[in-house]
Scaffold this motif. Structure first.
Motif, mmCIF file in Angstrom:
data_model
loop_
_atom_site.group_PDB
_atom_site.id
_atom_site.type_symbol
_atom_site.label_atom_id
_atom_site.label_comp_id
_atom_site.label_asym_id
_atom_site.label_seq_id
_atom_site.Cartn_x
_atom_site.Cartn_y
_atom_site.Cartn_z
ATOM 1 N N LEU A 119 0.845 -1.198 0.000
ATOM 2 C CA LEU A 119 0.000 0.000 0.000
ATOM 3 C C LEU A 119 0.882 1.251 0.000
ATOM 4 N N GLU A 120 0.438 2.273 -0.744
ATOM 5 C CA GLU A 120 1.114 3.572 -0.672
ATOM 6 C C GLU A 120 0.345 4.394 0.359
ATOM 7 N N VAL A 121 0.961 4.626 1.504
ATOM 8 C CA VAL A 121 0.253 5.257 2.628
ATOM 9 C C VAL A 121 0.743 6.697 2.785
ATOM 10 N N VAL A 122 -0.200 7.643 2.698
ATOM 11 C CA VAL A 122 0.155 9.064 2.790
ATOM 12 C C VAL A 122 -0.628 9.687 3.948
ATOM 13 N N SER A 123 0.084 10.353 4.874
ATOM 14 C CA SER A 123 -0.581 11.009 6.011
ATOM 15 C C SER A 123 -0.957 12.440 5.640
ATOM 16 N N VAL A 124 -2.160 12.834 6.014
ATOM 17 C CA VAL A 124 -2.663 14.175 5.699
ATOM 18 C C VAL A 124 -3.285 14.766 6.959
ATOM 19 N N ASP A 125 -3.259 16.090 7.059
ATOM 20 C CA ASP A 125 -3.983 16.757 8.137
ATOM 21 C C ASP A 125 -5.465 16.779 7.744
ATOM 22 N N MET A 126 -6.227 15.852 8.305
ATOM 23 C CA MET A 126 -7.639 15.713 7.901
ATOM 24 C C MET A 126 -8.539 16.797 8.513
ATOM 25 N N THR A 127 -7.949 17.687 9.332
ATOM 26 C CA THR A 127 -8.758 18.813 9.819
ATOM 27 C C THR A 127 -8.697 19.970 8.824
ATOM 28 N N ASP A 128 -7.825 19.837 7.822
ATOM 29 C CA ASP A 128 -7.640 20.895 6.822
ATOM 30 C C ASP A 128 -8.210 20.379 5.496
ATOM 31 N N THR A 129 -9.467 20.746 5.232
ATOM 32 C CA THR A 129 -10.166 20.188 4.069
ATOM 33 C C THR A 129 -9.456 20.572 2.763
ATOM 34 N N ASP A 130 -8.834 21.759 2.726
ATOM 35 C CA ASP A 130 -8.114 22.160 1.495
ATOM 36 C C ASP A 130 -6.898 21.252 1.269
ATOM 37 N N ALA A 131 -6.219 20.918 2.358
ATOM 38 C CA ALA A 131 -5.048 20.027 2.235
ATOM 39 C C ALA A 131 -5.500 18.651 1.742
ATOM 40 N N VAL A 132 -6.665 18.206 2.212
ATOM 41 C CA VAL A 132 -7.196 16.905 1.776
ATOM 42 C C VAL A 132 -7.516 16.968 0.280
ATOM 43 N N ALA A 133 -8.147 18.080 -0.141
ATOM 44 C CA ALA A 133 -8.507 18.239 -1.566
ATOM 45 C C ALA A 133 -7.251 18.170 -2.426
ATOM 46 N N ALA A 134 -6.198 18.859 -1.996
ATOM 47 C CA ALA A 134 -4.957 18.896 -2.783
ATOM 48 C C ALA A 134 -4.345 17.498 -2.866
ATOM 49 N N GLU A 135 -4.369 16.768 -1.772
ATOM 50 C CA GLU A 135 -3.764 15.427 -1.746
ATOM 51 C C GLU A 135 -4.591 14.455 -2.591
ATOM 52 N N LEU A 136 -5.908 14.644 -2.602
ATOM 53 C CA LEU A 136 -6.764 13.775 -3.428
ATOM 54 C C LEU A 136 -6.500 14.018 -4.917
ATOM 55 N N LYS A 137 -6.200 15.282 -5.252
ATOM 56 C CA LYS A 137 -5.942 15.624 -6.667
ATOM 57 C C LYS A 137 -4.539 15.218 -7.095
ATOM 58 N N ALA A 138 -3.646 15.070 -6.110
ATOM 59 C CA ALA A 138 -2.227 14.837 -6.442
ATOM 60 C C ALA A 138 -2.007 13.504 -7.156
ATOM 61 N N ALA A 139 -2.803 12.510 -6.857
ATOM 62 C CA ALA A 139 -2.626 11.181 -7.477
ATOM 63 C C ALA A 139 -3.889 10.370 -7.229
ATOM 64 N N PRO A 140 -4.196 9.418 -8.131
ATOM 65 C CA PRO A 140 -5.391 8.583 -7.898
ATOM 66 C C PRO A 140 -5.286 7.879 -6.553
ATOM 67 N N THR A 141 -6.345 7.982 -5.773
ATOM 68 C CA THR A 141 -6.338 7.454 -4.404
ATOM 69 C C THR A 141 -7.500 6.485 -4.261
ATOM 70 N N ARG A 142 -7.214 5.297 -3.773
ATOM 71 C CA ARG A 142 -8.267 4.273 -3.680
ATOM 72 C C ARG A 142 -9.137 4.478 -2.447
ATOM 73 N N LEU A 143 -8.502 4.867 -1.323
ATOM 74 C CA LEU A 143 -9.283 4.930 -0.089
ATOM 75 C C LEU A 143 -8.759 6.031 0.830
ATOM 76 N N LEU A 144 -9.708 6.716 1.456
ATOM 77 C CA LEU A 144 -9.350 7.740 2.444
ATOM 78 C C LEU A 144 -9.918 7.294 3.784
ATOM 79 N N TRP A 145 -9.071 7.316 4.811
ATOM 80 C CA TRP A 145 -9.482 6.862 6.152
ATOM 81 C C TRP A 145 -9.607 8.078 7.068
ATOM 82 N N LEU A 146 -10.738 8.180 7.737
ATOM 83 C CA LEU A 146 -10.919 9.264 8.706
ATOM 84 C C LEU A 146 -11.115 8.668 10.088
ATOM 85 N N GLU A 147 -10.733 9.455 11.086
ATOM 86 C CA GLU A 147 -11.101 9.106 12.467
ATOM 87 C C GLU A 147 -11.508 10.421 13.110
ATOM 88 N N THR A 148 -12.763 10.515 13.519
ATOM 89 C CA THR A 148 -13.218 11.776 14.085
ATOM 90 C C THR A 148 -14.247 11.533 15.175
#
Ligand SMILES: Cc1ncc(COP(=O)(O)O)c(C=O)c1O
Length: 392
Positions: A119-148
């Protein structure tokens, strides 16, 4: 049972099932591992072998799926087994986005065994929705995991906004909703594909069962991905014992009372501790001072959960970290133990557990507010903090 009854009624009566054969109001535990075939070589009961489909699981699965407004739930032998099954259903090379702040053992699994499995595992600040958007656009992503809210800072992610972004990129979204419980937040109604619970915590609620669960969104129960998750469970066999499944259902029947009380206690403790001169910071999504408070207000209903953390100040004798460890050592009512979501309140110096690479500050104590009297919990903590600050 009339499914139009309120959630609290459905939960108290565990959907109202009665054992057909005996009329017992509590369903039996099925200890058989295997089931009889019919003469026509079919399985008339639908039950085959208990590595996957023990009938004792069904009432708890059905109740959880009803609460989460999902299509289908699956019980697992632990929360970790449930979470890991989602990642095992992926393929080598798949890219996954995970939060920077999340349950440490799952992060550790992803960064070691998950990566080793391709798996290619990338950590993102999931409290920053813009950062999440940028990371989703950066490369095809199969799954996003949240814990809230996310362990142990109780970071809040905007499930609806992030789900909408993930959908645009054909990315699956799974949410660890252990601390929100199905009563406070329903991720599937906000756009998530899968919700995960460590049923060890609030669902069981008595610190005596290890179990986990996944629920899939309506309309996805025949999707390729969910069928692969089912395959992971049926062939991997990470299922609870029938006794644990029955015990879990018993625990779930008091979920409303326990979660309500824990939320009230946590709110009172957070409010009072924020005023305490020895406290540097209280982390609780219910406090207006918490960075995730506005989103928590939108997506959490009926309370902000029973989990909070406090950061303690140092003094001339001790660092904040030392005072935190000493405080935990001096509590009498709070139990010094890991885990959360039980009827008894637990206190933990979290950095000691999480080890290297943790975002957890060393001066932080994680508190799981149980259902004791709030004033007793507050008094015990404040006496422990006072004692901890004094030089021996
Ligand atoms: C948020 C969260 N997710 C998952 C887990 C793992 O659950 P289990 O201990 O049931 O494997 C935990 C356990 O502490 C947790 O707190």
């Amino acid at each position: 049972m009339n499914k139009k009854a309120s959630e609290q009624t459905l939960v108290a009566q565990a959907l109202g099932h009665i054992d057909k054969e005996t009329q017992a109001v509590v369903l039996p535990i099925h200890i058989a591992t295997t089931y009889l075939r019919g003469e026509d070589n079919s399985y008339p009961s639908g039950n085959v072998y208990s590595r996957d489909n023990n009938p004792t699981y069904k009432p708890a699965e059905e109740l959880l799926s009803t609460l989460e407004q999902g299509a289908q739930a699956l019980l697992f032998s632990s929360g970790m087994a449930a979470a890991v099954s989602v990642f095992q259903a992926l393929r080598p090379g798949d890219r996954v986005l995970i939060p920077k702040v999340m349950y440490w053992a799952l992060r550790n699994w992803l960064l070691t065994l998950g990566r080793d499995g391709g798996l290619e595992v990338v950590s993102v600040d999931m409290t920053d929705t813009d950062a999440v958007a940028a990371e989703l656009k950066a490369a095809p992503t199969r799954l996003l995991w949240l814990e809230t809210p996310g362990n142990p800072l109780w970071s809040v992610s905007d499930i609806a906004a992030i789900s909408a972004l993930a959908k645009q990129q054909q990315t699956l979204i799974a949410v660890d909703s252990t601390c929100a419980t199905p009563l406070l937040t329903k991720p599937l109604t906000l756009g998530a594909d899968i919700v995960m619970h460590s049923a060890t915590k609030y669902l069981n609620g008595h610190s005596d069962v290890i179990a986990g669960a996944l629920v899939c969104a309506k309309g996805t129960e025949q999707s390729e991905f969910w069928l692969r998750v089912r395959q992971v469970r049926s062939q991997g066999g990470a299922v609870p014992s029938p006794h644990d499944a029955s015990q879990l259902l018993r625990g779930m029947r008091t979920l409303f009372l326990r979660v309500r009380e824990s939320c009230n206690n946590a709110m009172m403790l957070a409010t009072e501790l924020e005023q305490h001169p020895q406290v540097l910071e209280v982390l609780y999504p219910g406090l207006p001072s918490h960075s995730g408070h506005a989103i928590a207000k939108q997506q959490m209903h009926g309370g902000f959960g029973g989990m909070l953390s406090v950061r303690l100040k140092g003094n001339e004798h001790f660092s904040g970290e030392q005072i935190a460890i000493r405080t935990a050592a001096k509590t009498q009512i709070w139990k010094r133990a890991t885990s959360l979501g039980g009827v008894e309140s637990l206190i933990e110096h979290r950095a000691s557990v999480e080890g290297e690479g943790t975002p957890c500050p060393p001066d932080l104590l994680r508190l799981s507010a149980g259902i004791e009297t709030a004033q007793d919990l507050l008094d015990d903590l404040t006496q422990a903090m006072t004692a901890a600050a004094k030089a021996n």
